[in-house]
Design an enzyme around this catalytic site. Sequence first.
Site, PDB file in Angstrom:
ATOM      1  NE  ARG A  35      -4.179  -1.571  -0.014  1.00  0.00           N
ATOM      2  CZ  ARG A  35      -4.226  -2.633  -0.808  1.00  0.00           C
ATOM      3  NH1 ARG A  35      -3.179  -2.909  -1.579  1.00  0.00           N
ATOM      4  NH2 ARG A  35      -5.293  -3.400  -0.833  1.00  0.00           N
ATOM      5  CD  GLU A  74      -2.848   3.701  -5.471  1.00  0.00           C
ATOM      6  OE1 GLU A  74      -3.958   3.251  -5.838  1.00  0.00           O
ATOM      7  OE2 GLU A  74      -1.929   2.988  -5.052  1.00  0.00           O
ATOM      8  CG  HIS A 116      -3.118  -0.192  -6.967  1.00  0.00           C
ATOM      9  ND1 HIS A 116      -3.549   0.412  -5.808  1.00  0.00           N
ATOM     10  CD2 HIS A 116      -3.056  -1.525  -6.674  1.00  0.00           C
ATOM     11  CE1 HIS A 116      -3.745  -0.496  -4.871  1.00  0.00           C
ATOM     12  NE2 HIS A 116      -3.460  -1.685  -5.377  1.00  0.00           N
TER      13      HIS A 116
END
Length: 236
Positions: free
Chosen positions: A143, A172, A191
């Site tokens: 993360r 993000e 991601h």
Amino acid sequence: MLANASGAFGGVISQYTVGAILNICHKFYAYRDNQKQSLWKDMGVETSLSGKRVLIIGAGNIGSSVAAKLSVFGTINIGIRRNIKDIPPCFSEMHTLDELDEQLPLADIVVACIPNSDYTYHLFDEKKFRLMKSDAIFVNVGRGALVVQEDLAEVLKSGHLKGAALDVTDPEPLPEDDPLWKIENIIITPHISGKSFGHAKEITDSIYHICVENLINYKEHRPIKNLINFSQFKKQ
């Protein structure tokens, strides 16, 4: 009750991790930039993975899959997790998070694949990065909140660390003006290392299988697979 899809992502995320490490070891990122300029240029010494010590933070399904794939290259894999009684295959040692500062200076490659928690928020700051070898590689597929990104940027710009790969950032999407974008020896992806849907059919099928299995388990009063224990994410 809340359950996750643990077990569906280990294969693909570990594949991404190995690819990112090889990219940095062989400076593919630099050769790609040279290719855009039609430039034939030797970029210098490459890094062999044989005998390298890899510290994998989070030795669950994803971390164990990373260890299994890297072991093919002859790496020495060291894990960090809560339960250190049983050492999974492809790991030489297992340590707790409290031992991180002692393990970082020994590692040639550090792979983070742990979820957010009170224990891991901004775990990697300048102090942690400076503890690592000057030519070490850092990969984060856990993360984004694990890393103090300003510190990582400064450390890389100073010449400390061979390179880094981030599939997760905080926030993000990563803002366009973030200094990380401008650093040559960092690989940033949006991601996608363990994309749930739309990238790989086998992952989608695995997630559906886990969900269906748990619906049946719930209906028939059997234990729920991958049930989350919320207390383990908070300091007592």
